[in-house]
Each structure stands twice: as structure tokens, then as C-alpha cells.
Design a protein around this motif. Sequence first.
Motif, mmCIF file in Angstrom:
data_model
loop_
_atom_site.group_PDB
_atom_site.id
_atom_site.type_symbol
_atom_site.label_atom_id
_atom_site.label_comp_id
_atom_site.label_asym_id
_atom_site.label_seq_id
_atom_site.Cartn_x
_atom_site.Cartn_y
_atom_site.Cartn_z
ATOM 1 N N ALA A 1 0.644 -1.111 -0.120
ATOM 2 C CA ALA A 1 -0.035 -0.018 0.144
ATOM 3 C C ALA A 1 0.964 1.145 -0.017
ATOM 4 O O ALA A 1 0.399 2.145 -0.516
ATOM 5 C CB ALA A 1 -1.140 0.032 1.039
ATOM 6 N N VAL A 2 2.083 1.155 0.655
ATOM 7 C CA VAL A 2 2.691 2.228 0.792
ATOM 8 C C VAL A 2 3.528 2.711 -0.536
ATOM 9 O O VAL A 2 3.477 3.687 -0.997
ATOM 10 C CB VAL A 2 4.101 2.072 1.706
ATOM 11 N N MET A 3 3.775 1.490 -1.287
ATOM 12 C CA MET A 3 4.512 1.689 -2.857
ATOM 13 C C MET A 3 3.619 2.249 -3.644
ATOM 14 O O MET A 3 3.583 3.092 -4.535
ATOM 15 C CB MET A 3 4.867 0.448 -3.151
ATOM 16 N N GLY A 4 2.156 1.577 -3.373
ATOM 17 C CA GLY A 4 1.095 2.170 -4.517
ATOM 18 C C GLY A 4 0.792 3.738 -4.075
ATOM 19 O O GLY A 4 0.671 4.612 -4.958
ATOM 20 N N ALA A 5 0.795 4.133 -2.781
ATOM 21 C CA ALA A 5 0.661 5.529 -2.544
ATOM 22 C C ALA A 5 2.120 6.433 -3.228
ATOM 23 O O ALA A 5 1.524 7.461 -3.883
ATOM 24 C CB ALA A 5 0.778 5.646 -1.051
ATOM 25 N N ILE A 6 3.191 5.626 -3.144
ATOM 26 C CA ILE A 6 4.017 6.521 -3.782
ATOM 27 C C ILE A 6 4.189 6.594 -5.242
ATOM 28 O O ILE A 6 4.221 7.767 -5.914
ATOM 29 C CB ILE A 6 5.610 5.663 -3.542
ATOM 30 N N PHE A 7 3.602 5.716 -5.740
ATOM 31 C CA PHE A 7 3.478 5.823 -7.347
ATOM 32 C C PHE A 7 2.416 6.691 -7.477
ATOM 33 O O PHE A 7 2.333 7.438 -8.701
ATOM 34 C CB PHE A 7 3.127 4.401 -8.023
ATOM 35 N N SER A 8 1.224 6.788 -6.986
ATOM 36 C CA SER A 8 0.191 7.783 -7.079
ATOM 37 C C SER A 8 0.664 9.200 -6.788
ATOM 38 O O SER A 8 0.310 10.116 -7.472
ATOM 39 C CB SER A 8 -0.960 7.272 -6.157
ATOM 40 N N LEU A 9 1.662 9.383 -5.886
ATOM 41 C CA LEU A 9 1.882 10.723 -5.549
ATOM 42 C C LEU A 9 2.800 11.311 -6.870
ATOM 43 O O LEU A 9 2.678 12.283 -7.041
ATOM 44 C CB LEU A 9 3.018 10.613 -4.172
ATOM 45 N N SER A 10 3.499 10.350 -7.498
ATOM 46 C CA SER A 10 4.101 10.801 -8.643
ATOM 47 C C SER A 10 3.500 11.210 -9.606
ATOM 48 O O SER A 10 3.828 12.134 -10.576
ATOM 49 C CB SER A 10 5.310 9.495 -9.094
ATOM 50 N N ARG A 11 2.139 10.471 -9.771
ATOM 51 C CA ARG A 11 1.219 10.937 -10.884
ATOM 52 C C ARG A 11 0.708 12.373 -10.475
ATOM 53 O O ARG A 11 0.494 12.977 -11.438
ATOM 54 C CB ARG A 11 0.194 9.962 -10.864
ATOM 55 N N ILE A 12 0.703 12.711 -9.113
ATOM 56 C CA ILE A 12 0.169 13.993 -8.763
ATOM 57 C C ILE A 12 1.083 15.099 -9.345
ATOM 58 O O ILE A 12 0.906 16.256 -9.860
ATOM 59 C CB ILE A 12 0.085 13.923 -7.120
ATOM 60 N N TRP A 13 2.461 14.826 -9.046
ATOM 61 C CA TRP A 13 3.398 15.716 -9.446
ATOM 62 C C TRP A 13 3.370 15.803 -11.030
ATOM 63 O O TRP A 13 3.825 16.737 -11.391
ATOM 64 C CB TRP A 13 4.656 15.109 -9.102
ATOM 65 N N ASP A 14 3.168 14.600 -11.771
ATOM 66 C CA ASP A 14 3.251 14.735 -13.287
ATOM 67 C C ASP A 14 2.174 15.701 -13.775
ATOM 68 O O ASP A 14 2.363 16.066 -14.972
ATOM 69 C CB ASP A 14 2.808 13.335 -13.790
ATOM 70 N N ALA A 15 1.032 16.169 -12.775
ATOM 71 C CA ALA A 15 0.196 16.851 -13.296
ATOM 72 C C ALA A 15 0.918 18.481 -13.680
ATOM 73 O O ALA A 15 0.288 19.089 -14.352
ATOM 74 C CB ALA A 15 -1.083 17.185 -12.416
ATOM 75 N N ILE A 16 1.789 18.552 -12.888
ATOM 76 C CA ILE A 16 2.678 19.726 -13.058
ATOM 77 C C ILE A 16 3.801 19.666 -14.138
ATOM 78 O O ILE A 16 4.183 20.329 -14.920
ATOM 79 C CB ILE A 16 3.261 20.369 -11.775
#
Length: 478
Positions: free
Chosen positions: A58-73
Amino acid sequence: GVVDRPAGARIVSQSTDRVSWSTTLAFGAPAIGAGYMYLILSLYVMKFSTDVLLIAPAVMGAIFSLSRIWDAISDPLAGYLSDRTTFRLGRRRTWILASCIPISIGFYAVFAPPFSMQGSDLTLWMTIAIIGFYSAMTLFFVPHMALGAELSVDYHERSRLFGVRHIFYTLGSILSLGAMHLLINEEFAEGGNVRLMARDLAFVAIAIMVALVVYAVTMLRERPEFQNRQQGGPLQAFRDIWGNPHARLLITVTFIENVGSAAIAALTLYISQYVVGAPAMAPLIILAYMIPSTLFVPVWIPLSKRFGKIRVWMFGMVLTGLSFGGMFSLPFIDSVEQRLFWIMVLAAFAGLAAGCGGTLGPSVQGDVIDYDEYKTGERKEGSYFAAWNFVYKSALGVMLLLTGFVLDFAGFVPNVEQTMQVKVAMVSLYGLFPLVCYTIGAILFSRFSLDEKAYEVMRTELDARRAKAAGDADAIAQ
């Protein structure tokens, strides 16, 4: 209609805008390194993190999702800056070359966390490393794909260009399978040191990627008439993209399709170990997918000329969905041998279909970018491919987040025999979910109307505009 036909225009085939094989090979070559890095990150980093570094799924899944939020920028910014760059080396090659340093640092950091690091410090390291790597790859992917769309404006020549790129990308992916095979064997070897091997392999991959990028930048040239053709800011660029009906539909289909395919990337190693029961065979399963994906590229191009890119790509979507849908039956097959045979057969059909999307998808995207020029008079390939790159990575992030939570909720425990509940959860994400996504994507894509005839009408007008602009420039010069 799809295109407002200019007065007096008739439907004719645009002049063939052929690209030499030396240019085609130079364009495709860096995709070997990119394919290696992306596949090993997509397929192995989740397992490397949970089973070797012992970070919770779940932690790794959250890390990958956080990277997608940054991708929006980062993705829109990379596309915009590439479109507006005016350096002597060109607006694409400048960024492709500059990406080498951050890609090298980010990729090495992902596979070489300090041995002494544990707990929250290790989690923070992986967070920064993964986000950094994906951001750096954006600096390469967006201008590289944009350059491919610029190298030819011929409706079918683009398919050849991106088909060769897909072959190189898949070759890089196949090389990563060899690396994963070594890593998986090391994982189960007595006294094995997976982390040390992962670090050494990362160093070799970085050296190859840098060499191929330098070769491409040296050999390729950019069209001068496409330079500095975007006038508005980044927000205006993305308003134009969303206002482009063909781009809007393609973005929607791309997201749905990639959410389905992201499950494949996230779970293949888990499926081979915990469902099929043959962890060492994972690279061969993926190889069964990759080889047809490469070999059938020369088949899709003539088929697209005969039946149209749109119809052929829709067929590829349906075939991909059906191939992975069949994998839902894996936990209910008795023997390891039968499960292994079934997954390899289905993987071969899925790979055959994947070659279709990899060849025709970017070609269709190039057509959509030309429609934007038809409407706005600008050339902003970078912004368009940044949008598709963001959609692709967002879909992967959503699926990795979902995968992590589903595995935790189902009761997944690493390195032990899984319950039937966990196995069914895995094949539901791996088989049924892609089937649903690809089916919906194919249905929606049936509404796409920028076909070859519509493109030829548009191309006639764009060629006339360019001829007039060139004539005006000559008159001013005289």
C-alpha cells in the motif's frame, strides 16, 4: 464534418513525405534504453520494494500515485518548454540530450538505495527516486515523441516511424527481461544479493541509454518551419488540446486503455509466482508477450493501409482485452504446467495486439496534432504528447494504487502460498479489469472520425498555407 473543407479543395493523397532509414533508425534507437528502464520499473520495482526492501504494498502504491500528482505539473511544463525552446540544437533535441543526466541519477537511485537505510528513511528515498526518475523520463519522452510526429506529415509514413520505434522499445523491454531473470534467480539463490546486482545492472543500463541518446541527437535534424510556432502560454495550449474533439476522445480512450494495461505491468510477477506457481518463468511469460509484439509490427502497417488505422487499432484493443480476460481462469486450472501453457498462449495473443497499438497509436496522435495546426495555425507537438504522457502515467498510478490496496485488503503476505481469495483478487485485476477497460475503449474509439479521407482534405489545405507562407517569405526577401 470532421474537417471544414476549404472552397475548391478535393480529396487527394498528400505527397509522400518519406523518411530515410538512417533517420528512422536514429529516431528509434534511444527507445531501447527507454524500453528497458520503463519495463523494469513497471514490472519489477513494486516486487523489489515489497519482497526485497520490505516496504508495504500500500505504501508503494501511494508513492506511485504521488508521482502521478506531480506529473500534473511536470508533464505540461515539459511539453510547453519543448514547444517554445529556440536553442540552436532545436526545440526537441535540446531536451532529449539534457534529459540524460537526471534520468541517470533517478534510475540509479531507484535500484541503489543505501544498504543501511531502513523504515521511513528508505520510504522517503524511494519516493524521491521514483518521482525523480519519472520526471526525468518526461524530459526525454515528450520531445522524442513530438520529434517523431514532426519527421513526416505523411498519413502512413508516421506509422512506419513509430512502428520502428515500437520495435526498438520492445527490444529494450526484452533486454530488461534478462535482467529480471537474473534478479529473480538471485532472489531465490542461497546467499544471493539482489540489491548489489540491481545496482550493477542499473549502471550498465544508464551507460547504454546515454550512448543511444547522443547517437540520436547527432544524427537527427528538425524541421525549421515547425520551430517557434506556439504563441500562447501553457494554459492556452491545454485549452486548445481539450477543445480539439479528436484529442479529447483520444485522451479518454487512452486513459481507459492504459488503466487496463497498467494492471498487467503491476501484477505479472505476482501472477507468475503466486497464481501460476512458476516465479522463475516470469521472464519467459513476458517474452511470449514481447516477441509477437515486435514481429507483427510489419503486418499492422499494410493492414492499416487496407482497412484504415482506426479500424485496425480497434481490433487490436478488442484482441488485447479478450487475451487478458482469459487469464481469469488461471487459479482454477489444476497443474502448474497447464497454467503456464495457458498464460503463455494468451500472452502471445495479447502481445500481437499490443504491437498494433504501439505502431498505430502515436501515428493517430500525430494526425490529431495536424488537426490542431489546421485550426490554430500553431505546432505544439510537445504539449500534445505531454498530455498523452500524463494520461499514460496517471493510469499507471491509479492502477498501482488500486493494486496495492486490493492486495492488502485480500490478505496478501509476501513470499508465502496465497489463499484462493488473494489469487482471485489478483486475476480479477489482471484479467477481468483489462477486458472491461479495453472493451469500453474500443466502443468509444469507434466514434473517432479523423480518418484518411478527412486527413487528406486537411493536409491539402495545410500544404497550401505553407506554400503561400514560403512564397510570401521569398517575396519579402527579394
